[in-house]
Design a protein around this motif. Structure first.
Motif, PDB file in Angstrom:
ATOM      1  N   ASP A   1      -1.343 -13.252  -2.658  1.00 16.59           N
ATOM      2  CA  ASP A   1       0.216 -13.505  -2.028  1.00 16.59           C
ATOM      3  C   ASP A   1       0.362 -12.549  -0.911  1.00 16.59           C
ATOM      4  O   ASP A   1       0.878 -11.439  -1.106  1.00 16.59           O
ATOM      5  N   PRO A   2      -0.008 -12.762   0.384  1.00 18.13           N
ATOM      6  CA  PRO A   2       0.028 -11.778   1.406  1.00 18.13           C
ATOM      7  C   PRO A   2       1.585 -11.497   1.581  1.00 18.13           C
ATOM      8  O   PRO A   2       1.643 -10.203   2.194  1.00 18.13           O
ATOM      9  N   GLN A   3       2.419 -12.358   1.524  1.00 20.49           N
ATOM     10  CA  GLN A   3       3.873 -11.943   1.660  1.00 20.49           C
ATOM     11  C   GLN A   3       4.144 -10.783   0.828  1.00 20.49           C
ATOM     12  O   GLN A   3       4.989  -9.932   1.238  1.00 20.49           O
ATOM     13  N   ALA A   4       4.010 -10.821  -0.274  1.00 24.55           N
ATOM     14  CA  ALA A   4       4.464  -9.606  -1.339  1.00 24.55           C
ATOM     15  C   ALA A   4       3.591  -8.498  -1.081  1.00 24.55           C
ATOM     16  O   ALA A   4       4.352  -7.363  -0.938  1.00 24.55           O
ATOM     17  N   VAL A   5       2.349  -8.559  -0.356  1.00 25.80           N
ATOM     18  CA  VAL A   5       1.608  -7.352  -0.099  1.00 25.80           C
ATOM     19  C   VAL A   5       2.326  -6.747   1.045  1.00 25.80           C
ATOM     20  O   VAL A   5       2.610  -5.593   1.216  1.00 25.80           O
ATOM     21  N   ASP A   6       2.370  -7.586   2.031  1.00 27.67           N
ATOM     22  CA  ASP A   6       3.157  -7.153   3.424  1.00 27.67           C
ATOM     23  C   ASP A   6       4.524  -6.692   3.051  1.00 27.67           C
ATOM     24  O   ASP A   6       4.958  -5.664   3.913  1.00 27.67           O
ATOM     25  N   ARG A   7       5.419  -7.239   2.206  1.00 21.62           N
ATOM     26  CA  ARG A   7       6.626  -6.707   2.090  1.00 21.62           C
ATOM     27  C   ARG A   7       6.679  -5.204   1.648  1.00 21.62           C
ATOM     28  O   ARG A   7       7.391  -4.346   2.003  1.00 21.62           O
ATOM     29  N   HIS A   8       5.795  -4.981   0.720  1.00 24.26           N
ATOM     30  CA  HIS A   8       5.838  -3.566   0.043  1.00 24.26           C
ATOM     31  C   HIS A   8       5.236  -2.639   1.136  1.00 24.26           C
ATOM     32  O   HIS A   8       5.632  -1.405   1.221  1.00 24.26           O
ATOM     33  N   LEU A   9       4.069  -3.012   1.819  1.00 26.02           N
ATOM     34  CA  LEU A   9       3.724  -2.409   2.715  1.00 26.02           C
ATOM     35  C   LEU A   9       4.808  -1.690   3.773  1.00 26.02           C
ATOM     36  O   LEU A   9       4.822  -0.866   4.478  1.00 26.02           O
ATOM     37  N   THR A  10       5.437  -2.809   4.295  1.00 23.16           N
ATOM     38  CA  THR A  10       6.574  -2.623   5.253  1.00 23.16           C
ATOM     39  C   THR A  10       7.622  -1.685   4.740  1.00 23.16           C
ATOM     40  O   THR A  10       8.046  -0.811   5.485  1.00 23.16           O
ATOM     41  N   MET A  11       7.822  -1.836   3.714  1.00 19.82           N
ATOM     42  CA  MET A  11       8.754  -0.966   2.984  1.00 19.82           C
ATOM     43  C   MET A  11       8.226   0.510   2.891  1.00 19.82           C
ATOM     44  O   MET A  11       9.111   1.493   3.140  1.00 19.82           O
ATOM     45  N   LEU A  12       6.948   0.584   2.609  1.00 22.37           N
ATOM     46  CA  LEU A  12       6.457   1.923   2.534  1.00 22.37           C
ATOM     47  C   LEU A  12       6.021   2.592   3.690  1.00 22.37           C
ATOM     48  O   LEU A  12       6.663   3.702   3.951  1.00 22.37           O
ATOM     49  N   ALA A  13       6.056   1.962   4.870  1.00 24.71           N
ATOM     50  CA  ALA A  13       5.967   2.404   6.237  1.00 24.71           C
ATOM     51  C   ALA A  13       7.343   2.753   6.417  1.00 24.71           C
ATOM     52  O   ALA A  13       7.535   3.825   7.412  1.00 24.71           O
ATOM     53  N   ALA A  14       8.373   1.932   6.276  1.00 23.21           N
ATOM     54  CA  ALA A  14       9.622   2.438   6.598  1.00 23.21           C
ATOM     55  C   ALA A  14      10.129   3.723   5.998  1.00 23.21           C
ATOM     56  O   ALA A  14      10.708   4.565   6.769  1.00 23.21           O
ATOM     57  N   ALA A  15       9.755   3.757   4.874  1.00 25.30           N
ATOM     58  CA  ALA A  15       9.973   5.112   4.039  1.00 25.30           C
ATOM     59  C   ALA A  15       9.274   6.343   4.659  1.00 25.30           C
ATOM     60  O   ALA A  15       9.898   7.387   4.909  1.00 25.30           O
ATOM     61  N   ARG A  16       8.163   6.146   4.932  1.00 25.67           N
ATOM     62  CA  ARG A  16       7.384   7.337   5.595  1.00 25.67           C
ATOM     63  C   ARG A  16       7.732   7.872   7.051  1.00 25.67           C
ATOM     64  O   ARG A  16       7.713   8.635   7.371  1.00 25.67           O
ATOM     65  N   VAL A  17       8.254   6.737   7.755  1.00 27.99           N
ATOM     66  CA  VAL A  17       8.642   6.991   8.917  1.00 27.99           C
ATOM     67  C   VAL A  17      10.060   7.899   8.709  1.00 27.99           C
ATOM     68  O   VAL A  17      10.122   8.548   9.567  1.00 27.99           O
ATOM     69  N   ASP A  18      11.054   7.160   7.951  1.00 29.05           N
ATOM     70  CA  ASP A  18      12.114   8.048   7.860  1.00 29.05           C
ATOM     71  C   ASP A  18      11.858   9.363   7.397  1.00 29.05           C
ATOM     72  O   ASP A  18      12.645  10.180   8.074  1.00 29.05           O
ATOM     73  N   MET A  19      11.174   9.365   6.555  1.00 30.94           N
ATOM     74  CA  MET A  19      10.782  11.064   6.099  1.00 30.94           C
ATOM     75  C   MET A  19      10.526  11.837   7.317  1.00 30.94           C
ATOM     76  O   MET A  19      10.631  12.844   7.444  1.00 30.94           O
ATOM     77  N   HIS A  20       9.304  11.207   7.889  1.00 30.40           N
ATOM     78  CA  HIS A  20       8.804  11.871   9.038  1.00 30.40           C
ATOM     79  C   HIS A  20      10.094  12.299  10.152  1.00 30.40           C
ATOM     80  O   HIS A  20       9.927  13.416  10.682  1.00 30.40           O
ATOM     81  N   ARG A  21      10.906  11.322  10.476  1.00 31.06           N
ATOM     82  CA  ARG A  21      11.828  11.566  11.515  1.00 31.06           C
ATOM     83  C   ARG A  21      12.845  12.765  10.955  1.00 31.06           C
ATOM     84  O   ARG A  21      13.488  13.373  11.728  1.00 31.06           O
ATOM     85  N   ARG A  22      13.132  12.828   9.535  1.00 27.25           N
ATOM     86  CA  ARG A  22      13.872  13.904   9.110  1.00 27.25           C
ATOM     87  C   ARG A  22      13.172  15.221   8.632  1.00 27.25           C
ATOM     88  O   ARG A  22      13.886  16.198   8.321  1.00 27.25           O
ATOM     89  N   GLY A  23      11.971  15.102   9.075  1.00 27.41           N
ATOM     90  CA  GLY A  23      11.214  16.580   8.667  1.00 27.41           C
ATOM     91  C   GLY A  23      10.825  16.575   7.454  1.00 27.41           C
ATOM     92  O   GLY A  23      10.545  17.844   7.099  1.00 27.41           O
ATOM     93  N   TRP A  24      10.874  15.847   6.683  1.00 35.89           N
ATOM     94  CA  TRP A  24      10.320  15.923   5.200  1.00 35.89           C
ATOM     95  C   TRP A  24       9.151  15.577   4.999  1.00 35.89           C
ATOM     96  O   TRP A  24       8.316  15.187   5.782  1.00 35.89           O
ATOM     97  N   THR A  25       8.437  16.214   3.942  1.00 40.36           N
ATOM     98  CA  THR A  25       7.095  16.329   3.476  1.00 40.36           C
ATOM     99  C   THR A  25       6.753  14.936   3.107  1.00 40.36           C
ATOM    100  O   THR A  25       7.318  14.330   2.325  1.00 40.36           O
ATOM    101  N   LEU A  26       5.957  14.103   3.730  1.00 40.71           N
ATOM    102  CA  LEU A  26       5.312  13.035   3.335  1.00 40.71           C
ATOM    103  C   LEU A  26       4.600  13.094   2.033  1.00 40.71           C
ATOM    104  O   LEU A  26       3.414  13.925   1.971  1.00 40.71           O
ATOM    105  N   PRO A  27       4.758  12.226   1.252  1.00 42.23           N
ATOM    106  CA  PRO A  27       3.924  12.230  -0.104  1.00 42.23           C
ATOM    107  C   PRO A  27       2.534  11.664   0.313  1.00 42.23           C
ATOM    108  O   PRO A  27       2.126  10.946   1.025  1.00 42.23           O
ATOM    109  N   PRO A  28       1.325  12.325  -0.678  1.00 39.59           N
ATOM    110  CA  PRO A  28       0.118  12.036  -0.319  1.00 39.59           C
ATOM    111  C   PRO A  28      -0.161  10.660  -0.698  1.00 39.59           C
ATOM    112  O   PRO A  28       0.144  10.137  -1.816  1.00 39.59           O
ATOM    113  N   ILE A  29      -0.909   9.960  -0.142  1.00 39.96           N
ATOM    114  CA  ILE A  29      -1.305   8.662  -0.511  1.00 39.96           C
ATOM    115  C   ILE A  29      -2.746   8.352  -0.464  1.00 39.96           C
ATOM    116  O   ILE A  29      -3.566   8.998   0.194  1.00 39.96           O
TER     117      ILE A  29
END
Length: 245
Positions: A149-177
């Motif tokens: 189900d590529p849509q489910a995988v892509d949806r979670h990846l998009t949310m994960l990318a959004a969170a990491r970008v938000d953290m980066h812009r705010r100067g917060w430490t990104l959790p390791p992955i």
């Protein structure tokens, strides 16, 4: 004559009662618990444990270090010693404001925004890190249980990318992955105009010498309502009572 408990004394009384309840569930004496605390690195006398449990230490209170060690020794999250979730024990999250332990816990960890209890804070990192955790777990679960189900995988990846970008812009430490997840994030991150360095940090390709791919949008592509930093009070009508995290 007993005087009404002050707010700090009320919290200390709850903690003492919970320490005693969990200790007895293990079948330990106060001395047993004190020994286990000492083994974890914080010497604590039997009388200290006993005084905490029976209320004689209410004015002295329980320190943060003691709370953490007692939780570890008892095998329970330290927060549960103050917020006994699942019990009918109102917790005064603020002076004169007793609430259900679950609501009190959500306020304490920043998962609940209730102006009557805690003022909203636009720089609260908890919702963004919560989104990161949920998206990461959702992605790993989807790739393991439903990889077709590529849509489910892509949806979670998009949310994960959004969170990491938000953290980066705010100067917060990104959790390791894991490296495999970082590789999977490469394309979604490019959609926000970012690439990754070897440590998993983000590089804004619009302000660096990196090449911007032709398909990368000029603006953030996050769909309406999917932006990070939203609190449970504003996401999809979620309420504290319905959040089963």
């Amino acid at each position: 004559m007993n005087h009404p408990l002050t707010w700090p004394e009320e919290l200390n009384a709850i903690a003492g009662e919970q320490v005693q309840r969990h200790r007895r569930a293990h079948g330990w004496t106060a001395a047993d618990l004190a020994e286990r605390c000492a083994a974890l690195g914080l010497p604590m006398s039997r009388s200290k444990v006993a005084n905490l449990e029976n209320g004689r230490a209410r004015q002295e209170g329980i320190g943060i270090a003691e709370l953490l060690v007692l939780g570890a020794a008892l095998g329970v999250p330290p927060a549960l010693l103050i917020f006994p979730i699942g019990e009918k024990v109102p917790v005064p999250i603020l002076p004169g404001k007793p609430v259900d332990p679950w609501a009190a816990y959500l306020c304490f960890v920043g998962d609940l925004v209730d102006p009557a209890l805690m003022p909203p804070n636009p720089n609260n990192p908890v919702p963004v890190y919560r989104q990161h955790t949920d998206a990461y777990l959702g992605y790993t679960t989807a790739t393991r249980t439903n990889p077709t189900d590529p849509q489910a995988v892509d949806r979670h990846l998009t949310m994960l990318a959004a969170a990491r970008v938000d953290m980066h812009r705010r100067g917060w430490t990104l959790p390791p992955i894991p490296p495999a997840v970082a590789r999977a994030l490469a394309e979604p991150l490019l959609g926000w105009g970012f690439t990754q360095d070897e440590s998993g940090g983000l590089i804004d390709i619009r302000t660096s010498s990196a090449t911007v791919p032709d398909w990368a949008p000029a603006e953030d592509p996050a769909p309406a309502g999917m932006t990070t930093g939203m609190t449970p009070a504003t996401q999809g009508g979620d309420t504290a009572g319905g959040d089963e995290r």
